[in-house]
Design an enzyme around this catalytic site. Structure first.
Site: not given
Ligand code: NAD
Length: 498
Positions: A186, A262, A298, A397
């Protein structure tokens, strides 16, 4: 060679978002309508169905059938590797189309998007090549052969964020598939264009129907349903720490599925006064590490910690380099800093500016919204000092182009400041003292530690899998440790006569 006019290519393109379930393209089943506006102009570009529980059930059932039939899991690692290499080749062959999708969806410069596509292909290839290195221990003792067998878990649900859509997905796709699992991916609802196309290319490469499924929709509906599903054996996730925590809850409330998380970061960059390299070059590295991908990385180093003796010398260089960053249309080939993904995210970042100002922080570079006449979402990077260590600006963040600067006197103070966060994803340091390198490596709480001595080396080094610390997540991404996370181990004792 004629260079591509990406603006006219984008204007003449049609964008569709489909699910890939059991080898078939299918529109999402009802659900809410999700709308994408251009981050360059604010104009409508496409919409798609957000799907519902029926899409989730169909995709997971297809993945389970494909796993149980053995059409993928029982292939040799070599056969799976050949097919995944073909997928990597096809990603490269279709790189212009995929780069356009990433640029349009994220707002990142088209040149960077092209780099992302090459990276995604190489992640799939590298992971595929690592597949036959995942050997368990084996010993023959007193007529008993004891060995460990790493077996696929079954159905992996991969849920990823928006900042590097194809790259984040490629990590999960490569690792889940080379180890013999089936997959339901997804993508973020903000960046859906590249994921289903990758699955379609997977079919073309020879991945059997049902092994690699993609479903689109929001996290609250589709992501949550995957996380709570008893037929999903693992969730591999890249996204925020808040969502990571929810996934731990969902895993516990359902079938205790394995988790690889992650999550977010708030990484420090420590600059020591013993650093004897070129400060101009170091300042460039500091600024690039703080504001890559419009600040949406991130591991970006948004907390700059500078030793007091070097502070006055390096600060003007950092300020100058930050001021020189000018956001521009992501579709222009010479753009290096593009647009923020959407208006909501831009407003979230501006909210941190307001907090900083209201708390009396000093803007060294004010940053803020620019190019409003385009209708797009553009932010110039900002640097603040005199930020309270308890402020959300220093602790949360931001995931946008805003960094804070602190000064310190001693190494001990620097390490305390660096570790004073709930996150533990990455840490950076500039020092030319070998003893200090060793102490920093041991004392900094970060999964990835990057230390510069006096000279910048040519590209090289071996990157191991990375394990986030603290609330930056759990489980490895990459390397053999990462692959192992997609397997379950049986310890076998085979008795022989005589
Ligand atoms: P997010 O957590 O809002 O969403 C990530 C994914 O999770 C999306 O596909 C979203 O639809 C899904 N999601 C949201 N709520 C959910 C739920 N309740 N249950 C299941 N799935 C759900 O994050 P984002 O805004 O898309 O991405 C930014 C974040 O990602 C930042 O915190 C960044 O640091 C992190 N990130 C981490 C890495 C790493 O390798 N550690 C790499 C890239 C991004």
């Amino acid at each position: 060679m004629t260079s591509i006019n990406w603006i006219s290519r984008a204007e003449s393109a049609t964008f569709s978002v489909l699910n890939i379930i059991d080898g078939q393209r299918s529109p999402a089943k009802q659900g809410q309508v999700l709308v994408k506006n251009s981050n360059r102009t604010g104009d409508f570009i496409y919409e798609f169905g957000g799907g519902d529980q029926r899409d989730v059930e169909a995709a997971i059932a297809a993945a389970r059938r494909a796993f149980n039939c053995g059409c993928w899991r029982d292939k040799s690692v070599h056969e799976r590797k050949v097919i995944l290499n073909k997928l990597a080749d096809l990603i490269e062959t279709n790189s212009e189309e995929l780069a356009l999708y990433e640029c349009i969806d994220v707002g990142k410069p088209i040149a960077n998007a092209q780099g992302d596509i090459a990276l995604a292909a190489s992640i799939i290839r590298d992971t595929a090549h690592a597949g036959d290195k995942l050997a368990g221990a084996s010993i023959f003792d007193g007529g008993v052969h004891s060995f460990q067998l790493h077996k696929p878990l079954g159905v992996v649900g991969a849920i990823v964020g928006w900042n590097f859509p194809l790259v984040l997905a490629a990590h999960k796709v490569g690792a889940a598939l080379i180890t013999g699992n089936s997959l339901v991916l997804k993508p973020s609802e903000f960046t859906p264009l590249s994921a289903w196309r990758m699955a379609e290319l997977g079919l073309e490469a020879g991945i059997p129907d049902g092994v690699f499924n993609v479903i689109n929709g929001t996290g609250a509906i589709i992501g949550d349903a995957i996380a709570l599903h008893d037929e999903v054996d693992m969730v591999a996730f890249t996204g925020s720490s808040a969502t990571g925590k929810r996934l731990m809850n969902s895993a516990g409330m359902s079938n205790m599925k394995r988790l690889q998380l992650e999550c977010g970061g708030k990484s420090p960059y420590l600059v020591f006064d013993d650093y004897d390299g070129d400060l101009e070059v170091l300042a460039a590295d500091i600024v690039q590490t703080a504001f890559p991908n419009q600040g949406a990385v991130c591991s970006s180093s948004t907390r700059l910690l500078i030793q007091s003796k070097i502070y006055d010398e390096i600060l003007p260089l950092i300020i100058k380099q930050t001021e020189a960053i000018n956001p521009a249309d992501p579709l222009l080939l010479d753009t290096t800093f593009g647009a923020i993904i959407n208006e909501d995210h831009l407003q979230k970042v501006l909210g941190f500016h307001e907090i900083a100002v209201s708390e009396g922080a000093t803007p060294l570079v004010p940053g803020g919204r620019v190019l409003e006449g385009t209708g797009g979402y553009y932010l110039k990077p900002a640097l603040y000092t005199n930020v309270r260590s308890t402020s959300p600006v220093a602790r949360e963040e931001i995931f946008g182009p805003l960094a804070t600067i602190f000064s310190f006197e001693s190494e001990d103070e620097a390490i305390v400041l660096a570790n004073d966060t709930n996150f533990g994803l990455a840490a950076y340091a500039a020092t030319s003292d070998a003893g200090r390198v060793s102490r920093l490596a041991r004392r900094l709480n970060a999964g990835s530690i990057i230390i510069l001595s006096s000279l910048f080396s040519t590209p090289g080094g071996v990157s191991f899998g990375v394990e986030p610390h603290k609330q930056s997540g759990l489980g490895f991404e990459g390397g053999l440790d990462g692959l192992k996370g997609y397997t379950v181990t049986s310890s076998v004792m085979a008795m022989f006569e005589g």
